[in-house]
Design a protein around this motif. Structure first.
Motif, PDB file in Angstrom:
ATOM      1  N   ARG A 149       0.918  -1.204   0.001  1.00  0.00           N
ATOM      2  CA  ARG A 149      -0.049   0.142  -0.048  1.00  0.00           C
ATOM      3  C   ARG A 149       0.731   1.173  -0.179  1.00  0.00           C
ATOM      4  O   ARG A 149       1.835   1.416   0.884  1.00  0.00           O
ATOM      5  N   TYR A 150       0.627   1.990  -0.886  1.00  0.00           N
ATOM      6  CA  TYR A 150       0.893   3.396  -0.918  1.00  0.00           C
ATOM      7  C   TYR A 150       0.041   4.356  -1.113  1.00  0.00           C
ATOM      8  O   TYR A 150      -1.064   4.034  -0.849  1.00  0.00           O
ATOM      9  N   ILE A 151       0.115   5.611  -1.324  1.00  0.00           N
ATOM     10  CA  ILE A 151      -0.957   6.587  -1.565  1.00  0.00           C
ATOM     11  C   ILE A 151      -1.576   6.308  -2.685  1.00  0.00           C
ATOM     12  O   ILE A 151      -0.950   5.869  -4.038  1.00  0.00           O
ATOM     13  N   THR A 152      -2.884   5.908  -2.724  1.00  0.00           N
ATOM     14  CA  THR A 152      -3.582   5.479  -3.876  1.00  0.00           C
ATOM     15  C   THR A 152      -3.708   6.358  -5.154  1.00  0.00           C
ATOM     16  O   THR A 152      -3.816   7.773  -4.898  1.00  0.00           O
ATOM     17  N   THR A 153      -3.360   5.743  -6.105  1.00  0.00           N
ATOM     18  CA  THR A 153      -3.374   6.644  -7.440  1.00  0.00           C
ATOM     19  C   THR A 153      -4.799   7.308  -7.654  1.00  0.00           C
ATOM     20  O   THR A 153      -5.960   6.601  -7.588  1.00  0.00           O
ATOM     21  N   PRO A 154      -4.962   8.537  -7.981  1.00  0.00           N
ATOM     22  CA  PRO A 154      -6.066   9.214  -8.372  1.00  0.00           C
ATOM     23  C   PRO A 154      -6.778   8.604  -9.589  1.00  0.00           C
ATOM     24  O   PRO A 154      -7.901   8.845  -9.614  1.00  0.00           O
ATOM     25  N   LEU A 155      -6.021   7.897 -10.701  1.00  0.00           N
ATOM     26  CA  LEU A 155      -6.850   7.241 -11.502  1.00  0.00           C
ATOM     27  C   LEU A 155      -7.690   6.114 -11.006  1.00  0.00           C
ATOM     28  O   LEU A 155      -8.890   5.979 -11.658  1.00  0.00           O
ATOM     29  N   PHE A 156      -7.378   5.658  -9.996  1.00  0.00           N
ATOM     30  CA  PHE A 156      -8.269   4.628  -9.249  1.00  0.00           C
ATOM     31  C   PHE A 156      -9.462   5.350  -8.360  1.00  0.00           C
ATOM     32  O   PHE A 156     -10.437   4.908  -8.398  1.00  0.00           O
ATOM     33  N   VAL A 157      -8.851   6.203  -7.602  1.00  0.00           N
ATOM     34  CA  VAL A 157      -9.893   7.052  -6.955  1.00  0.00           C
ATOM     35  C   VAL A 157     -11.000   7.625  -7.479  1.00  0.00           C
ATOM     36  O   VAL A 157     -12.097   7.456  -7.251  1.00  0.00           O
ATOM     37  N   GLY A 158     -10.562   8.262  -8.547  1.00  0.00           N
ATOM     38  CA  GLY A 158     -11.662   9.109  -9.437  1.00  0.00           C
ATOM     39  C   GLY A 158     -12.329   8.263 -10.464  1.00  0.00           C
ATOM     40  O   GLY A 158     -13.554   8.672 -10.737  1.00  0.00           O
ATOM     41  N   TYR A 159     -11.733   7.290 -10.933  1.00  0.00           N
ATOM     42  CA  TYR A 159     -12.143   6.735 -12.400  1.00  0.00           C
ATOM     43  C   TYR A 159     -12.404   5.098 -12.161  1.00  0.00           C
ATOM     44  O   TYR A 159     -12.659   4.458 -13.086  1.00  0.00           O
ATOM     45  N   SER A 160     -11.891   4.535 -10.941  1.00  0.00           N
ATOM     46  CA  SER A 160     -11.773   3.089 -10.940  1.00  0.00           C
ATOM     47  C   SER A 160     -11.091   2.377 -11.936  1.00  0.00           C
ATOM     48  O   SER A 160     -11.363   1.374 -12.362  1.00  0.00           O
ATOM     49  N   ILE A 161      -9.942   3.125 -12.462  1.00  0.00           N
ATOM     50  CA  ILE A 161      -8.980   2.665 -13.417  1.00  0.00           C
ATOM     51  C   ILE A 161      -7.849   1.993 -12.930  1.00  0.00           C
ATOM     52  O   ILE A 161      -7.029   2.848 -12.357  1.00  0.00           O
ATOM     53  N   PRO A 162      -7.634   0.722 -12.858  1.00  0.00           N
ATOM     54  CA  PRO A 162      -6.353   0.428 -12.489  1.00  0.00           C
ATOM     55  C   PRO A 162      -5.099   0.482 -13.252  1.00  0.00           C
ATOM     56  O   PRO A 162      -5.338   0.509 -14.519  1.00  0.00           O
ATOM     57  N   GLN A 163      -4.038   0.629 -12.936  1.00  0.00           N
ATOM     58  CA  GLN A 163      -2.749   0.595 -13.606  1.00  0.00           C
ATOM     59  C   GLN A 163      -1.929  -0.713 -13.332  1.00  0.00           C
ATOM     60  O   GLN A 163      -1.952  -1.215 -12.471  1.00  0.00           O
ATOM     61  N   VAL A 164      -1.379  -1.201 -14.318  1.00  0.00           N
ATOM     62  CA  VAL A 164      -0.507  -2.506 -14.261  1.00  0.00           C
ATOM     63  C   VAL A 164       0.864  -2.044 -14.706  1.00  0.00           C
ATOM     64  O   VAL A 164       1.405  -1.353 -15.869  1.00  0.00           O
ATOM     65  N   ALA A 165       1.874  -2.398 -14.005  1.00  0.00           N
ATOM     66  CA  ALA A 165       3.246  -2.158 -14.109  1.00  0.00           C
ATOM     67  C   ALA A 165       4.090  -2.807 -15.173  1.00  0.00           C
ATOM     68  O   ALA A 165       3.665  -3.855 -15.584  1.00  0.00           O
ATOM     69  N   SER A 166       4.826  -2.256 -15.948  1.00  0.00           N
ATOM     70  CA  SER A 166       5.500  -2.641 -17.413  1.00  0.00           C
ATOM     71  C   SER A 166       6.601  -3.553 -17.018  1.00  0.00           C
ATOM     72  O   SER A 166       7.032  -4.169 -17.988  1.00  0.00           O
ATOM     73  N   ASN A 167       7.184  -3.999 -15.731  1.00  0.00           N
ATOM     74  CA  ASN A 167       8.209  -4.494 -15.302  1.00  0.00           C
ATOM     75  C   ASN A 167       7.733  -5.847 -14.675  1.00  0.00           C
ATOM     76  O   ASN A 167       8.684  -6.456 -13.659  1.00  0.00           O
ATOM     77  N   LEU A 168       6.683  -6.628 -14.764  1.00  0.00           N
ATOM     78  CA  LEU A 168       6.272  -7.553 -13.891  1.00  0.00           C
ATOM     79  C   LEU A 168       6.998  -8.851 -14.226  1.00  0.00           C
ATOM     80  O   LEU A 168       7.574  -9.542 -13.021  1.00  0.00           O
TER      81      LEU A 168
END
Length: 254
Positions: A222-241
């Protein structure tokens, strides 16, 4: 009446809750074992009790105190204590599920200042929801990912379709007889998050689920939650999995 989607938080009770996660001067209520009330079950230093501060309306809230060591953490537990804890927690969670009293039952853990918790002392929560079915909000894709390791009926992976975003670790259990293997992978994920994460991380959540006849555990740093998720429920996936998967395999010799 339509499907229930929100829990009502009882603010008058929430304002009374003790807070020790950032306040080191506050007295820890879970260390005062002789003063605990409404104990439901106990096994050595592991205690399940009714939550004294039941902040969620139309629920039955319990707290699972993991240990008598206030400054310890799941990543530090001996294997004996780890296995005892996970077996105890899953047993009582499934017991509440099978009681038929609730629409669904959630089982989760908060750790650290950004996890949503208020008490530092290691603990989990098992909460019976009378009106909400959490399974309506999940799907199988939430638990798919790049395999890190597998043994018997247990798979450990890094999500490529995270629910909230970036790095989410999944442990999937198909047979309860392999619960100790699941516990090992959960502890490994927590240890990696706290000690080897690319960015310093002091907070995480564990969430347990029942899905398609199996038990899943999702471990989320857990970090500060990304605003894209807070405002739009859009998750992001990292490019270096793939890089993270290789790093975990290397560190833990998987």
């Amino acid at each position: 009446m339509g499907q229930f989607t929100h829990l009502e938080f009882l603010q008058n009770i929430g304002s009374q809750k003790p807070k020790t996660i950032n306040n080191h001067e506050a007295q820890c209520p879970f260390c005062q074992v002789d003063q605990l009330e409404n104990i439901l079950a106990q096994q050595d230093t592991i205690i399940l009790l009714k939550n004294k501060y039941a902040t969620l309306k139309d629920t039955f809230q319990t707290v699972l105190i993991e240990t008598d060591q206030c400054q310890s953490d799941l990543s530090l537990y001996t294997k004996e204590h780890l296995y005892q804890l996970i077996d105890f927690g899953v047993h009582h969670w499934l017991e509440m599920v099978n009681s038929g009293k609730y629409t669904s039952v959630i089982f989760f853990k908060n750790h650290g200042p950004l996890s949503g918790g208020t008490i530092r002392h290691p603990h989990m929560q098992i909460v019976g929801l009378r009106n909400i079915n959490y399974q309506h909000n999940i799907n199988k894709a939430d638990f798919m990912g790049i395999e890190i390791a597998s043994q018997s009926s247990v798979e450990f992976n890094l999500s490529n379709r995270p629910r909230m975003g970036f790095f989410e670790y999944n442990v999937l259990l198909h047979d309860l007889k392999d619960l100790q293997i699941m516990a090992d992978y959960i502890q490994l994920a927590v240890h990696y998050i706290l000690h080897h994460n690319h960015f310093k991380c002091e907070s995480y959540n564990l969430f347990f689920y029942q899905i398609d006849g199996q038990i899943a555990c999702k471990i989320i740093p857990r970090y500060i939650t990304t605003p894209l998720f807070v405002g739009y429920s859009i998750p992001q996936v990292a490019s270096n999995l793939d890089e993270i998967v290789d790093r975990i395999k290397s560190i833990y010799k998987l």
